[in-house]
Design an enzyme around this catalytic site. Sequence first.
Site, mmCIF file in Angstrom:
data_model
loop_
_atom_site.group_PDB
_atom_site.id
_atom_site.type_symbol
_atom_site.label_atom_id
_atom_site.label_comp_id
_atom_site.label_asym_id
_atom_site.label_seq_id
_atom_site.Cartn_x
_atom_site.Cartn_y
_atom_site.Cartn_z
ATOM 1 N N MET A 25 0.774 -1.030 0.011
ATOM 2 C CA MET A 25 0.017 -0.124 0.044
ATOM 3 C C MET A 25 0.864 1.328 0.113
ATOM 4 S SD MET A 25 -3.396 -0.701 1.887
ATOM 5 C CE MET A 25 -2.896 -0.593 3.846
ATOM 6 N N GLY A 26 2.100 1.155 -0.543
ATOM 7 C CA GLY A 26 3.044 2.228 -0.587
ATOM 8 C C GLY A 26 3.513 2.516 0.881
ATOM 9 N N LEU A 28 6.690 3.021 1.536
ATOM 10 C CA LEU A 28 7.626 1.813 1.510
ATOM 11 C C LEU A 28 8.751 2.235 2.717
ATOM 12 C CD1 LEU A 28 8.012 0.687 -2.208
ATOM 13 C CD2 LEU A 28 6.254 -0.063 -0.477
ATOM 14 N N GLY A 31 11.219 -2.581 5.478
ATOM 15 C CA GLY A 31 10.618 -3.976 5.567
ATOM 16 C C GLY A 31 10.072 -4.260 4.253
ATOM 17 N N HIS A 32 9.442 -3.346 3.461
ATOM 18 C CA HIS A 32 9.055 -3.572 2.279
ATOM 19 C C HIS A 32 10.293 -3.782 1.180
ATOM 20 C CE1 HIS A 32 5.638 -1.083 3.416
ATOM 21 N NE2 HIS A 32 4.885 -2.028 3.045
ATOM 22 N N GLN A 56 -10.171 -2.358 2.793
ATOM 23 C CA GLN A 56 -9.601 -3.039 4.002
ATOM 24 C C GLN A 56 -9.391 -1.872 5.102
ATOM 25 O OE1 GLN A 56 -5.892 -3.992 1.824
ATOM 26 N NE2 GLN A 56 -4.732 -3.647 3.870
ATOM 27 N N LYS A 144 5.223 -10.214 9.408
ATOM 28 C CA LYS A 144 4.768 -9.490 10.561
ATOM 29 C C LYS A 144 2.971 -9.176 10.622
ATOM 30 C CE LYS A 144 4.145 -4.897 12.071
ATOM 31 N NZ LYS A 144 2.962 -4.414 11.292
ATOM 32 N N SER A 181 4.236 1.037 8.484
ATOM 33 C CA SER A 181 4.187 2.559 7.830
ATOM 34 C C SER A 181 3.346 3.232 8.818
ATOM 35 C CB SER A 181 3.148 2.315 6.677
ATOM 36 O OG SER A 181 3.773 1.408 5.541
HETATM 37 O O1 PAF Z 1 0.017 -5.829 3.923
HETATM 38 C C1 PAF Z 1 -0.391 -4.846 3.033
HETATM 39 O O2 PAF Z 1 0.089 -3.838 2.774
HETATM 40 C C2 PAF Z 1 -1.726 -4.893 2.433
HETATM 41 O O3 PAF Z 1 -2.693 -5.303 3.264
HETATM 42 C C3 PAF Z 1 -1.798 -5.616 1.152
HETATM 43 C C4 PAF Z 1 -1.338 -7.246 1.208
HETATM 44 C C5 PAF Z 1 -0.873 -5.060 0.243
HETATM 45 C C6 PAF Z 1 -3.185 -5.359 0.613
HETATM 46 O O4 PAF Z 1 -3.695 -4.271 0.234
#
Ligand code: PAF
Length: 288
Positions: A25-26, A28, A31-32, A56, A144, A181
């Site tokens: 979800m950006g 970043l 961890g990403h 979500q 996580k 984030s």
């Molecule tokens: O873990 C996340 O960042 C989000 O839940 C995901 C898997 C990108 C879905 O929007």
Amino acid sequence: MIVAHTFEEARHARGEGRVGLVPTMGALHAGHRSLLDAAVRSADRVMASIFVNPLQFNDPADLEKYPRTLDADLEICREAGVDVVFAPGPDVMYPRPPLTSVVVSRVADFMEGPHRPGHFAGVATVVAKLFAGLQPDMAFFGRKDAQQLAIIRTMAADLDFPVTVVGCPTLRSPEGLALSSRNVFLSEVERVRALGLSRGLMRAADAVEEGIRDAGVLISAARSEMDGLDVEYVELASQQDASPLSVLDRPAFLAVAAFAGAIRLIDNVAFDVIDGRFSPDRGIRVAG
Ligand code: PAF
């Protein structure tokens, strides 16, 4: 690096060989970056998706204030060696309010589920759309979000997506705070309090290494470090379906959700079975 805004553009840019996808979800962070690095190591072509998924979020204010840092995110993707970034707008992802929702029952019923109604259906729906629209061979997610990982594995298996779901270790600050984030919202005081989550989990991990298997004892060990926090739950759960366990007798994770002041955080330590022994995955501490 190609930045695609529609599924068609992204598929067109996908190229030859095994494709690894890192859904995000950006906003970043390191961890990403470790997920992107894992994908670059394992796949021929790497795609990252950046989409703040409204489905979500159960709190509109939370969606509104979710950090959006697209330029910096693209730079991190470029440095990591990503081939294609899929960055759709909400109108591409949801041209109309979707009538179809992917609900993973049971796995979503515990821990995060009751505290965040609709959250996991939103996650499973958007990840199913990414799997269907981008057709990756592998997809990388952080451990996580252990319950999310169990839900995505279940969804991919139940719907026969031909994708290997890979769980990657949690990255932590040098003091132990799991990278998220949401950490940007922590004040100095909250950040210090937040360290209680990982301290508690590490204490429980020590107990497992000492031979303790009783969930109640492990949970009490973890809670003993969480005084400054408003704890929602500490649970021992099966890695496979996130169901609660009273004894550590299979691959599992000890998960916590707690408020450090106004900020809700989650964290966990996984217990994998390696050479017949329970081995805690404590994550990886990184500098900076
Ligand atoms: O873990 C996340 O960042 C989000 O839940 C995901 C898997 C990108 C879905 O929007």
